[in-house]
Design a protein around this motif. Structure first.
Motif, PDB file in Angstrom:
ATOM      1  N   ILE A 108       0.849  -1.204   0.000  1.00 54.40           N
ATOM      2  CA  ILE A 108       0.000   0.000   0.000  1.00 54.40           C
ATOM      3  C   ILE A 108       0.877   1.244   0.000  1.00 54.40           C
ATOM      4  CG2 ILE A 108      -1.735   1.288   1.270  1.00 54.40           C
ATOM      5  CD1 ILE A 108      -2.638  -1.390   2.466  1.00 54.40           C
ATOM      6  N   LEU A 109       1.868   1.229   0.901  1.00 53.37           N
ATOM      7  CA  LEU A 109       2.738   2.404   1.026  1.00 53.37           C
ATOM      8  C   LEU A 109       3.467   2.672  -0.278  1.00 53.37           C
ATOM      9  CD1 LEU A 109       4.315   2.162   4.571  1.00 53.37           C
ATOM     10  CD2 LEU A 109       2.702   3.842   3.707  1.00 53.37           C
ATOM     11  N   SER A 110       3.982   1.609  -0.905  1.00 54.66           N
ATOM     12  CA  SER A 110       4.750   1.852  -2.133  1.00 54.66           C
ATOM     13  C   SER A 110       3.820   2.306  -3.258  1.00 54.66           C
ATOM     14  CB  SER A 110       5.535   0.608  -2.540  1.00 54.66           C
ATOM     15  OG  SER A 110       4.732  -0.521  -2.450  1.00 54.66           O
ATOM     16  N   LEU A 111       2.595   1.747  -3.292  1.00 52.32           N
ATOM     17  CA  LEU A 111       1.655   2.194  -4.331  1.00 52.32           C
ATOM     18  C   LEU A 111       1.359   3.677  -4.166  1.00 52.32           C
ATOM     19  CD1 LEU A 111      -0.539   1.579  -6.568  1.00 52.32           C
ATOM     20  CD2 LEU A 111      -2.132   1.345  -4.686  1.00 52.32           C
ATOM     21  N   LEU A 112       1.043   4.085  -2.942  1.00 52.57           N
ATOM     22  CA  LEU A 112       0.689   5.491  -2.716  1.00 52.57           C
ATOM     23  C   LEU A 112       1.894   6.392  -2.907  1.00 52.57           C
ATOM     24  CD1 LEU A 112      -1.729   5.174   0.306  1.00 52.57           C
ATOM     25  CD2 LEU A 112      -2.273   5.418  -2.088  1.00 52.57           C
ATOM     26  N   PHE A 113       3.071   5.888  -2.493  1.00 50.80           N
ATOM     27  CA  PHE A 113       4.279   6.711  -2.636  1.00 50.80           C
ATOM     28  C   PHE A 113       4.612   6.924  -4.110  1.00 50.80           C
ATOM     29  CE2 PHE A 113       8.928   7.067  -2.903  1.00 50.80           C
ATOM     30  CZ  PHE A 113       9.082   8.238  -2.181  1.00 50.80           C
ATOM     31  N   LEU A 114       4.610   5.812  -4.874  1.00 44.10           N
ATOM     32  CA  LEU A 114       4.931   5.927  -6.299  1.00 44.10           C
ATOM     33  C   LEU A 114       3.869   6.738  -7.027  1.00 44.10           C
ATOM     34  CD1 LEU A 114       6.197   2.343  -7.151  1.00 44.10           C
ATOM     35  CD2 LEU A 114       7.527   4.445  -7.050  1.00 44.10           C
ATOM     36  N   GLY A 115       2.608   6.581  -6.606  1.00 41.16           N
ATOM     37  CA  GLY A 115       1.522   7.270  -7.285  1.00 41.16           C
ATOM     38  C   GLY A 115       1.524   8.764  -7.060  1.00 41.16           C
ATOM     39  N   THR A 116       2.090   9.197  -5.941  1.00 37.74           N
ATOM     40  CA  THR A 116       2.066  10.639  -5.650  1.00 37.74           C
ATOM     41  C   THR A 116       3.442  11.279  -5.799  1.00 37.74           C
ATOM     42  OG1 THR A 116       2.312  10.074  -3.329  1.00 37.74           O
ATOM     43  CG2 THR A 116       0.092  10.541  -4.078  1.00 37.74           C
ATOM     44  N   LYS A 117       4.407  10.500  -6.266  1.00 35.86           N
ATOM     45  CA  LYS A 117       5.766  11.054  -6.361  1.00 35.86           C
ATOM     46  C   LYS A 117       5.838  12.120  -7.452  1.00 35.86           C
ATOM     47  CE  LYS A 117       9.332   8.709  -7.802  1.00 35.86           C
ATOM     48  NZ  LYS A 117      10.359   7.665  -7.928  1.00 35.86           N
ATOM     49  N   LYS A 118       5.367  11.748  -8.628  1.00 40.44           N
ATOM     50  CA  LYS A 118       5.426  12.690  -9.749  1.00 40.44           C
ATOM     51  C   LYS A 118       4.008  13.100 -10.073  1.00 40.44           C
ATOM     52  CE  LYS A 118       6.595  12.184 -14.111  1.00 40.44           C
ATOM     53  NZ  LYS A 118       6.862  11.108 -15.034  1.00 40.44           N
ATOM     54  N   LYS A 119       3.616  14.296  -9.610  1.00 35.90           N
ATOM     55  CA  LYS A 119       2.231  14.697  -9.830  1.00 35.90           C
ATOM     56  C   LYS A 119       2.115  15.408 -11.174  1.00 35.90           C
ATOM     57  CE  LYS A 119       2.192  15.910  -5.033  1.00 35.90           C
ATOM     58  NZ  LYS A 119       3.585  15.760  -4.977  1.00 35.90           N
ATOM     59  N   SER A 120       1.852  14.628 -12.206  1.00 37.16           N
ATOM     60  CA  SER A 120       1.730  15.247 -13.514  1.00 37.16           C
ATOM     61  C   SER A 120       0.259  15.476 -13.834  1.00 37.16           C
ATOM     62  CB  SER A 120       2.367  14.353 -14.580  1.00 37.16           C
ATOM     63  OG  SER A 120       1.849  13.056 -14.466  1.00 37.16           O
ATOM     64  N   ILE A 143      -4.182   4.926 -10.845  1.00 36.67           N
ATOM     65  CA  ILE A 143      -4.714   3.944  -9.892  1.00 36.67           C
ATOM     66  C   ILE A 143      -4.869   4.578  -8.514  1.00 36.67           C
ATOM     67  CG2 ILE A 143      -4.214   1.778  -8.693  1.00 36.67           C
ATOM     68  CD1 ILE A 143      -2.812   0.858 -11.239  1.00 36.67           C
ATOM     69  N   THR A 144      -3.834   5.306  -8.100  1.00 33.24           N
ATOM     70  CA  THR A 144      -3.880   5.953  -6.790  1.00 33.24           C
ATOM     71  C   THR A 144      -5.033   6.945  -6.707  1.00 33.24           C
ATOM     72  OG1 THR A 144      -1.495   5.813  -6.869  1.00 33.24           O
ATOM     73  CG2 THR A 144      -2.430   7.104  -5.107  1.00 33.24           C
ATOM     74  N   GLU A 145      -5.182   7.746  -7.766  1.00 38.67           N
ATOM     75  CA  GLU A 145      -6.256   8.739  -7.751  1.00 38.67           C
ATOM     76  C   GLU A 145      -7.620   8.071  -7.771  1.00 38.67           C
ATOM     77  OE1 GLU A 145      -5.474  11.381 -10.951  1.00 38.67           O
ATOM     78  OE2 GLU A 145      -3.822  12.364  -9.911  1.00 38.67           O
ATOM     79  N   MET A 146      -7.715   6.945  -8.497  1.00 40.06           N
ATOM     80  CA  MET A 146      -8.998   6.251  -8.560  1.00 40.06           C
ATOM     81  C   MET A 146      -9.394   5.687  -7.197  1.00 40.06           C
ATOM     82  SD  MET A 146      -8.916   4.392 -12.229  1.00 40.06           S
ATOM     83  CE  MET A 146     -10.001   3.050 -11.831  1.00 40.06           C
ATOM     84  N   THR A 147      -8.423   5.104  -6.489  1.00 34.38           N
ATOM     85  CA  THR A 147      -8.763   4.577  -5.163  1.00 34.38           C
ATOM     86  C   THR A 147      -9.184   5.717  -4.243  1.00 34.38           C
ATOM     87  OG1 THR A 147      -6.424   4.631  -4.658  1.00 34.38           O
ATOM     88  CG2 THR A 147      -7.350   2.505  -5.200  1.00 34.38           C
ATOM     89  N   TYR A 148      -8.471   6.834  -4.351  1.00 28.26           N
ATOM     90  CA  TYR A 148      -8.828   7.988  -3.510  1.00 28.26           C
ATOM     91  C   TYR A 148     -10.255   8.431  -3.798  1.00 28.26           C
ATOM     92  CZ  TYR A 148      -8.835  12.664  -1.597  1.00 28.26           C
ATOM     93  OH  TYR A 148      -9.164  13.770  -0.896  1.00 28.26           O
ATOM     94  N   MET A 149     -10.552   8.596  -5.099  1.00 21.89           N
ATOM     95  CA  MET A 149     -11.884   9.073  -5.478  1.00 21.89           C
ATOM     96  C   MET A 149     -12.964   8.077  -5.073  1.00 21.89           C
ATOM     97  SD  MET A 149     -11.897  11.995  -6.657  1.00 21.89           S
ATOM     98  CE  MET A 149     -13.541  12.077  -7.332  1.00 21.89           C
ATOM     99  N   PHE A 150     -12.632   6.803  -5.213  1.00 20.61           N
ATOM    100  CA  PHE A 150     -13.592   5.736  -4.887  1.00 20.61           C
ATOM    101  C   PHE A 150     -14.006   5.825  -3.425  1.00 20.61           C
ATOM    102  CE2 PHE A 150     -14.381   1.287  -3.623  1.00 20.61           C
ATOM    103  CZ  PHE A 150     -15.437   1.026  -4.462  1.00 20.61           C
ATOM    104  N   VAL A 151     -13.007   5.939  -2.548  1.00 24.35           N
ATOM    105  CA  VAL A 151     -13.308   5.988  -1.114  1.00 24.35           C
ATOM    106  C   VAL A 151     -13.987   7.313  -0.764  1.00 24.35           C
ATOM    107  CG1 VAL A 151     -12.323   5.860   1.194  1.00 24.35           C
ATOM    108  CG2 VAL A 151     -11.438   4.411  -0.593  1.00 24.35           C
ATOM    109  N   ALA A 152     -13.515   8.401  -1.378  1.00 21.55           N
ATOM    110  CA  ALA A 152     -14.112   9.706  -1.075  1.00 21.55           C
ATOM    111  C   ALA A 152     -15.586   9.723  -1.460  1.00 21.55           C
ATOM    112  CB  ALA A 152     -13.359  10.805  -1.822  1.00 21.55           C
ATOM    113  N   LYS A 153     -15.902   9.134  -2.622  1.00 14.74           N
ATOM    114  CA  LYS A 153     -17.281   9.107  -3.089  1.00 14.74           C
ATOM    115  C   LYS A 153     -18.134   8.212  -2.186  1.00 14.74           C
ATOM    116  CE  LYS A 153     -19.890   8.566  -7.334  1.00 14.74           C
ATOM    117  NZ  LYS A 153     -20.891   7.696  -6.726  1.00 14.74           N
ATOM    118  N   MET A 154     -17.534   7.107  -1.758  1.00 13.78           N
ATOM    119  CA  MET A 154     -18.259   6.184  -0.877  1.00 13.78           C
ATOM    120  C   MET A 154     -18.639   6.866   0.431  1.00 13.78           C
ATOM    121  SD  MET A 154     -16.940   2.488   0.256  1.00 13.78           S
ATOM    122  CE  MET A 154     -15.506   3.034   1.127  1.00 13.78           C
TER     123      MET A 154
END
Lengths: 94, 244
Positions: free
Chosen positions: B41-53, B62-73
Motif C-alpha cells: 500500500i505504502l509503495s503504491l501510494l508513494f509511487l503514485g504521488t511522487k510525480k504529480k503530472s 490507480i492511486t487517484e482512482m482509489t482515492y476518489m472511490f473511497v471519497a465518493k463512498m
C-alpha cells in the motif's frame, strides 16, 4: 491550452459533485448491495451476541439454564429487528 | 505437499520466539503478510504521488482512482460531515483489500481469514464509532437505544433488544469478512485437492472449477473490503447524524 481549460472545467464539475451532496441515506446501487450483504450475517450475529450475554450472566449470577434461554430469544428478536430495519431502509430508497 | 484444506490457515512463527512480560509477540507468517500488504500500500501510494503530472501515469491513475472511490463512498453513505474520517476509512479499506488480494497469490497466507484479525478491526470501528457518538451528542447518544413511540410497558424489553442489536454490529462485521475469506480459500483448496487425487483422467473438471473459483474469490476479496468500509461509513453516519 484548450485541453487545460477543458480539464479545469471538468475538475470544477467533479468538485461540485463531491461538495453538493448532502447527508442522505439512500446511496448508489453499490451501497444497497452492501446493505444486502449486511442483512445475511446480521441475524446470526445478534443471536450469537444474545446467547453469549445470557451465558455470561448465567455464570455470574448462578442461574444456570434460565438466562441463556431468555437472552437467546431476545437475541432472535434483536436479529429480526436488525433485518427488518435494513430491509425497511432499502425499501425506502427504491 | 499437504492435502489438508485447513493447513493453509496455520500460523507459525518465523525467527526466534520473543516474549514480552509473558506475552508471546513472536514474528509469525501472519505478521509477515500484514507487513507485506502494508508495504505494498505504502509503495503504491508513494509511487503514485511522487510525480504529480497533469496527465497521470498509470500508477498515479490507480492511486487517484482509489482515492476518489473511497471519497465518493464516504460522501454517498455518511454525508459530508464524515469527511474528516476519510484517512481512517481509506486506511481500513486499503488494508483489508490488500490483505485479501495478497492472500489470493499462491503460497501466501490470508490474514483476514483469521477471526481475531477481523474482529480487532471491527472492534476498533465499534469503539471508535461509540466514542464519536458520545463525544458529539453526549448522553443524548443513548437515545439510540430508545425508539420513538414505544409504550412504557415494553420499554425495558426494547432497550435490551436494542443494546443486543447494537453489540451485534462488530460481530456481524468481523464474522462476515472472516467467513467469506475462510470459506472461499478452503473451497479452492478442496477443489485443488480433487485435481490431484483424480489425476489426469478425471482432474479436468475440478481444475475448471478451480479457475472459476479463483475469479469468484478475487471478486469476493474486493467486495468484502468494500462492504467492510461501507458498513463503517453507515455506522459512522448513525453516530454523527442521530436519527432512527
Amino acid at each position: 491550452m484548450k485541453d487545460l481549460k477543458e480539464i479545469t472545467t471538468r475538475l470544477k464539475i467533479a468538485k461540485k459533485n463531491l461538495e453538493t451532496k448532502e447527508v442522505k441515506n439512500e446511496g448508489s446501487n453499490a451501497a444497497s448491495f452492501g446493505k444486502a450483504l449486511k442483512i445475511s450475517t446480521e441475524l446470526v450475529a445478534a443471536v450469537l451476541v444474545g446467547s453469549i450475554m445470557g451465558f455470561l450472566f448465567d455464570s455470574w449470577f448462578g442461574t444456570k439454564p434460565l438466562l441463556i434461554i431468555c437472552f437467546f430469544f431476545i437475541g432472535v428478536a434483536a436479529g429480526i429487528i436488525n433485518v427488518f430495519r435494513s430491509a425497511k431502509k432499502m425499501n425506502k430508497n427504491i | 505437499m499437504s492435502l489438508n484444506p485447513m493447513h493453509q490457515f496455520e500460523v507459525y512463527k518465523i525467527g526466534p520466539e520473543i516474549n514480552l512480560n509473558g506475552i508471546n509477540v513472536s514474528f509469525t507468517n501472519a505478521s509477515l503478510f500484514m507487513t507485506i500488504s502494508s508495504m505494498l500500500i505504502l509503495s503504491l501510494l508513494f509511487l503514485g504521488t511522487k510525480k504529480k503530472s497533469l496527465i497521470p501515469s498509470k500508477i498515479q491513475l490507480i492511486t487517484e482512482m482509489t482515492y476518489m472511490f473511497v471519497a465518493k463512498m464516504i460522501n454517498d453513505t455518511a454525508g459530508s460531515s464524515a469527511k474528516s474520517f476519510f484517512p481512517f476509512i481509506f486506511t481500513l479499506f486499503m488494508f483489508v483489500l490488500f490483505c485479501n488480494m495478497v492472500g489470493m497469490l499462491p503460497y501466501s497466507f490470508t490474514v483476514t481469514s483469521h477471526i481475531i484479525v477481523t474482529f480487532v478491526l471491527a472492534a476498533v470501528v465499534f469503539v471508535g464509532v461509540t466514542v464519536i457518538g458520545f463525544a458529539k451528542h453526549g448522553i443524548k447518544y443513548l437515545e439510540l437505544f430508545v425508539p420513538k413511540g414505544v409504550p412504557m410497558v415494553l420499554l425495558p424489553l426494547i432497550i435490551v433488544i436494542e443494546i443486543i442489536s447494537y453489540l451485534s454490529r462488530p460481530v456481524s462485521l468481523s464474522v462476515r469478512l472472516f467467513a467469506n475469506m475462510m470459506a472461499g480459500h478452503t473451497m479452492m483448496k478442496v477443489f485443488g485437492g480433487f485435481v490431484i487425487s483424480l489425476g489426469v483422467l478425471g482432474g479436468w473438471l475440478p481444475l475448471g472449477f478451480s479457475v472459476a473459483l479463483t475469479g469468484l474469490e478475487i471478486l469476493v476479496a474486493f467486495l468484502q473490503a468494500y462492504v467492510f468500509a461501507i458498513l463503517t461509513c453507515i455506522y459512522l453516519n448513525d453516530a454523527l447524524n442521530l436519527h432512527h
